[in-house]
Scaffold this motif. Structure first.
Motif, PDB file in Angstrom:
ATOM      1  N   GLY A 178       0.742  -1.266  -0.116  1.00 27.98           N
ATOM      2  CA  GLY A 178      -0.066  -0.052   0.008  1.00 27.98           C
ATOM      3  C   GLY A 178       0.705   1.220   0.069  1.00 27.98           C
ATOM      4  O   GLY A 178       0.185   2.518  -0.080  1.00 27.98           O
ATOM      5  N   CYS A 181      -0.111   3.440  -2.530  1.00 29.45           N
ATOM      6  CA  CYS A 181      -1.023   4.482  -2.512  1.00 29.45           C
ATOM      7  C   CYS A 181      -1.053   5.749  -1.474  1.00 29.45           C
ATOM      8  O   CYS A 181      -1.857   6.407  -1.374  1.00 29.45           O
ATOM      9  CB  CYS A 181      -2.476   3.623  -1.580  1.00 29.45           C
ATOM     10  N   ASP A 182       0.437   6.012  -1.166  1.00 32.21           N
ATOM     11  CA  ASP A 182       0.526   7.195  -0.436  1.00 32.21           C
ATOM     12  C   ASP A 182       1.157   8.130  -1.283  1.00 32.21           C
ATOM     13  O   ASP A 182       2.118   8.324  -1.982  1.00 32.21           O
ATOM     14  CB  ASP A 182       1.932   6.879   0.692  1.00 32.21           C
ATOM     15  N   GLU A 183       0.372   9.304  -1.519  1.00 32.60           N
ATOM     16  CA  GLU A 183       0.294  10.296  -2.501  1.00 32.60           C
ATOM     17  C   GLU A 183       1.673  11.128  -2.161  1.00 32.60           C
ATOM     18  O   GLU A 183       2.094  11.913  -2.954  1.00 32.60           O
ATOM     19  CB  GLU A 183      -0.788  11.356  -2.595  1.00 32.60           C
ATOM     20  N   ARG A 190       4.886   4.951  -8.167  1.00 29.33           N
ATOM     21  CA  ARG A 190       3.645   4.734  -9.290  1.00 29.33           C
ATOM     22  C   ARG A 190       4.252   4.634 -10.626  1.00 29.33           C
ATOM     23  O   ARG A 190       3.769   4.251 -11.703  1.00 29.33           O
ATOM     24  CB  ARG A 190       2.662   5.801  -9.062  1.00 29.33           C
ATOM     25  N   PRO A 212      -3.382   1.422   3.234  1.00 24.61           N
ATOM     26  CA  PRO A 212      -3.457   2.342   1.963  1.00 24.61           C
ATOM     27  C   PRO A 212      -4.056   3.597   2.561  1.00 24.61           C
ATOM     28  O   PRO A 212      -5.248   3.663   2.983  1.00 24.61           O
ATOM     29  CB  PRO A 212      -4.139   1.735   1.325  1.00 24.61           C
ATOM     30  N   THR A 214      -5.196   5.754   0.643  1.00 24.71           N
ATOM     31  CA  THR A 214      -6.575   6.191  -0.184  1.00 24.71           C
ATOM     32  C   THR A 214      -7.735   5.310  -0.089  1.00 24.71           C
ATOM     33  O   THR A 214      -8.933   5.338  -0.427  1.00 24.71           O
ATOM     34  CB  THR A 214      -6.285   5.883  -1.802  1.00 24.71           C
ATOM     35  N   HIS A 231      -7.813  -3.606  -2.694  1.00 20.94           N
ATOM     36  CA  HIS A 231      -7.335  -1.980  -2.849  1.00 20.94           C
ATOM     37  C   HIS A 231      -5.989  -1.454  -3.579  1.00 20.94           C
ATOM     38  O   HIS A 231      -6.175  -0.860  -4.405  1.00 20.94           O
ATOM     39  CB  HIS A 231      -7.653  -1.275  -1.611  1.00 20.94           C
ATOM     40  N   ILE A 232      -5.268  -2.487  -3.120  1.00 22.42           N
ATOM     41  CA  ILE A 232      -3.862  -2.305  -3.462  1.00 22.42           C
ATOM     42  C   ILE A 232      -3.633  -2.622  -5.015  1.00 22.42           C
ATOM     43  O   ILE A 232      -3.070  -1.966  -5.903  1.00 22.42           O
ATOM     44  CB  ILE A 232      -2.878  -3.071  -2.628  1.00 22.42           C
ATOM     45  N   GLY A 235      -5.164  -0.197  -7.403  1.00 26.97           N
ATOM     46  CA  GLY A 235      -4.020   0.944  -7.642  1.00 26.97           C
ATOM     47  C   GLY A 235      -3.076   0.591  -8.543  1.00 26.97           C
ATOM     48  O   GLY A 235      -2.557   1.438  -9.324  1.00 26.97           O
TER      49      GLY A 235
END
Length: 263
Positions: A178, A181-183, A190, A212, A214, A231-232, A235
């Motif tokens: 996750g 998913c960390d902005e 990503r 995550p 998000t 969820h991961i 993404g």
């Protein structure tokens, strides 16, 4: 196709109150198998016991994380070797180097890592690897075992482009968590994940860590669990520009092959 979470710390005490419910939620979310991380002298036997209690759903690793490297004695080595005689234990590790926190002295980390690589060289099991802020030493130690080790996965990859390609050049697998998913911290990841060949790509929650950011709704206790693995995957599929079903199938197939898991 059921997902496979290749790294979840289900022996963590945060799961003591509801571990069975956690497993049921994972099944309901489409997770078909979980590999429990054994990362210390205390928790590796617990990981095996859990896997033996749920053989249709759980497997385990057995190793000593670099944070615990100071506990790696001859007795610890013998205990790990005994754990690896069980078929439920599918990989050596979590092992490696962590110079970010240095919870164990670096010489102790290197010794513990080398001794676990020796176990893998002898039993032929894949490696479940950890590396943080120690890339050069990590690669140097792995090179000492060239030609003697089987497959490997670099768990919870969060590193640089150079690190990723160094690992891929050695035909190692990559575990994505996750962190993607960390902005704040995951933006570079990503951009990198499209470079990972599908047959080298795996997914993991590293539960109870790395929830995550998000995820909606967020659990009140901020504890990550295997039920959040889809969820991961969503993404990861987005960042790779492919259908979620394609990513799910590829990561599950890669995990089954590496850990020699049953269908």
């Amino acid at each position: 196709m059921p997902l496979i979470d290749i790294g979840a710390n289900l022996t963590h005490d945060s799961f003591d109150r509801d571990r069975d419910a956690v497993l049921e939620r994972a099944r309901a979310a489409g997770v078909g198998r979980i590999v429990i991380t054994g990362a210390s002298r205390e928790h590796s036997p617990k990981a095996l016991a859990l896997a033996q209690a749920h053989p249709d759903f759980l497997s385990a690793t057995a190793g000593v994380h670099p944070h615990h490297a100071a506990e790696y004695t001859d007795e610890c080595d013998a205990e790990l070797r005994a754990l690896h005689t069980h078929p439920e234990v599918v990989a050596v590790g979590e092992c490696g180097l962590d110079y970010f926190r240095d919870f164990s002295p670096r010489p102790a980390q290197r010794r513990a890592f080398e001794r676990q690589l020796q176990i893998a060289a002898e039993n032929g099991k894949p490696l479940f690897l950890h590396q943080r802020d120690a890339h050069d030493d990590f690669m140097a130690i792995m090179r000492e075992f060239d030609g003697r080790l089987g497959a490997a996965v670099v768990h919870c990859f969060t590193g640089s482009r150079k690190e990723l390609f160094d690992y891929l050049d050695r035909d190692w697998h990559i575990g994505i968590t996750g962190w993607l998913c960390d902005e704040r911290r995951g933006a570079h990841l990503r951009e990198l994940v499209p470079n990972i060949p599908a047959h080298r790509l795996m997914v993991e929650t590293d539960a109870p860590y790395l929830l995550p950011r998000t995820l909606r709704p967020m659990p009140k206790d901020r504890r990550n669990e295997p039920a959040f693995l889809p969820h991961i995957v969503e993404g990861l599929a987005r960042d790779r520009g492919e259908d979620v079903a394609v990513t799910a199938a590829a990561t599950a197939a890669a995990a089954r092959a590496l850990f020699r898991l049953p269908d």
